[in-house]
Design an enzyme around this catalytic site. Structure first.
Site, PDB file in Angstrom:
ATOM      1  N   ASP A  24      41.542  29.137  34.675  1.00  0.00           N
ATOM      2  CA  ASP A  24      42.697  28.155  34.961  1.00  0.00           C
ATOM      3  C   ASP A  24      42.604  26.923  34.201  1.00  0.00           C
ATOM      4  O   ASP A  24      41.640  26.021  34.604  1.00  0.00           O
ATOM      5  CB  ASP A  24      43.075  28.276  36.511  1.00  0.00           C
ATOM      6  CG  ASP A  24      44.294  27.387  36.711  1.00  0.00           C
ATOM      7  OD1 ASP A  24      44.726  26.731  35.867  1.00  0.00           O
ATOM      8  OD2 ASP A  24      44.501  27.283  37.854  1.00  0.00           O
ATOM      9  N   SER A  69      50.528  25.676  41.848  1.00  0.00           N
ATOM     10  CA  SER A  69      50.649  25.019  40.808  1.00  0.00           C
ATOM     11  C   SER A  69      51.587  23.612  40.647  1.00  0.00           C
ATOM     12  O   SER A  69      51.309  22.696  41.601  1.00  0.00           O
ATOM     13  CB  SER A  69      51.411  25.907  39.490  1.00  0.00           C
ATOM     14  OG  SER A  69      51.062  25.192  38.291  1.00  0.00           O
ATOM     15  N   HIS A  97      45.236  31.436  36.109  1.00  0.00           N
ATOM     16  CA  HIS A  97      46.346  30.643  36.680  1.00  0.00           C
ATOM     17  C   HIS A  97      47.570  31.709  36.753  1.00  0.00           C
ATOM     18  O   HIS A  97      47.853  32.554  35.841  1.00  0.00           O
ATOM     19  CB  HIS A  97      46.694  29.492  36.084  1.00  0.00           C
ATOM     20  CG  HIS A  97      47.438  28.843  36.775  1.00  0.00           C
ATOM     21  ND1 HIS A  97      47.478  27.475  37.321  1.00  0.00           N
ATOM     22  CD2 HIS A  97      49.060  28.770  36.652  1.00  0.00           C
ATOM     23  CE1 HIS A  97      48.363  26.879  37.721  1.00  0.00           C
ATOM     24  NE2 HIS A  97      49.485  27.484  37.319  1.00  0.00           N
TER      25      HIS A  97
END
Length: 315
Positions: A258, A163, A288
């Site tokens: 996501d 991320s 995610h």
């Protein structure tokens, strides 16, 4: 695009909803950090046994950058030196720390049979962009400079993260190419944030607003960036850089549910078009954040094994 969660991912999402956990954007950064830290006890799998885990102080112009070095039981060595992965944790540049990603780093060290160094860069909003970038670049350079004493082969130094950490890893790889130092052997980008424009379809689809919701992404952005124009800087949005040729081989992972799915997929495609060796993996039924949830989601463990095999295959 239509997204159907895997059965276990659907159960985890339902449990999070029923737990009544407050949305991060309703909390202060300090409160959000504590919620995120506590969640690891529920979601992180049992860690593998390692040879050693130790704190590491990285000296940089702005002060000491805390880090943690992981050495697995089985370590690939040549002339006494081993490959290494410099890892940057996720958390929207606001939350996350060495502890939230401790088990992930243990697993990557074990699966990749290499030394992992996790870097605790400065977080927003106390330290806004580009503080995290500066720390990531400085930490990687310091590790390369001190590679022999750390038992690391500087020619087999990789960067990676999930991320926000994937964003930082991509930026470090670009910065190293631009300055011609240090040499980066590979980049592991786990559902990376690559473009703060947030105009891709996955940023609008209701099916992707799971845990990392569309609203909380903007909360992270507003804490991290100083002004809207920061989004145009490739150090914040590496996808804004037109020239991607000459970057190190990349492993790029995305999840179907996501908001960052499309920008991660597009970045992998552009790397490939630029002649970069790319391994692209997608987990269409996961959301995610699944990568750290190996206790509840076996696909997280599948991903860790796949990344480990990719790292082992690097020349």
């Amino acid at each position: 695009m239509p997204v159907t969660l895997d059965p276990d991912a659907a159960l985890v999402f339902k449990a999070f909803q029923e737990a009544g956990r407050p949305a991060y954007e309703t909390l202060t950064p300090a409160e959000a950090r504590e919620y995120y830290r506590q969640a690891r006890f529920v979601t992180n799998p049992e860690p593998p046994l390692l040879k050693s885990v130790a704190p590491l102080a990285i000296h940089a112009a702005k002060g000491i950058i805390p880090a943690r070095i992981y050495t697995p039981m089985t370590l690939r060595q040549s002339n006494g030196l081993a490959p290494s992965l410099v890892f940057f944790h996720g958390g929207g540049w606001v939350i996350g720390d060495l502890d939230t990603h401790d088990v992930v780093c243990r697993k990557l060290a074990d699966e990749g049979q290499l030394i992992v160094i996790s870097v605790d860069y400065r977080r927003a909003p106390e330290y806004k962009f580009p503080a995290a970038v500066d720390d990531a670049i400085a930490a990687t350079a310091w590790i390369a400079d001190h590679a022999p004493e750390l038992g690391i082969d500087a020619g087999r130094l990789c960067v990676g993260g999930d991320s926000a950490g994937g964003n930082l890893a991509a930026v470090v790889a670009i910065a190293a190419r631009e300055s011609k130092s240090p040499s980066i052997a590979g980049q592991v980008l786990v559902y990376p944030a690559t473009d703060f424009a947030m105009t891709h379809p996955s940023h609008r689809e209701p099916e992707t607003s799971i845990l990392l919701t569309h609203t909380v992404i903007r909360w992270f952005r507003d804490h991290y960036l100083n002004v809207a124009a920061d989004a145009d800087d490739w150090r914040a949005s590496p996808a804004r850089l037109e020239a991607l040729a000459g970057l190190p081989p990349a492993y790029v992972l995305t999840a179907g549910a996501d908001p960052l799915r499309d920008e991660g997929e597009e970045y992998a495609r552009r790397l490939d078009q630029a002649g970069v060796a790319v391994t692209y993996r997608t987990f269409p039924g996961q959301f995610h954040g699944f990568f750290t949830m190996g206790k509840l989601l076996d696909q997280a463990n599948v991903a860790a094994r796949d990344i480990g095999a990719w790292l082992q295959a690097l020349k």
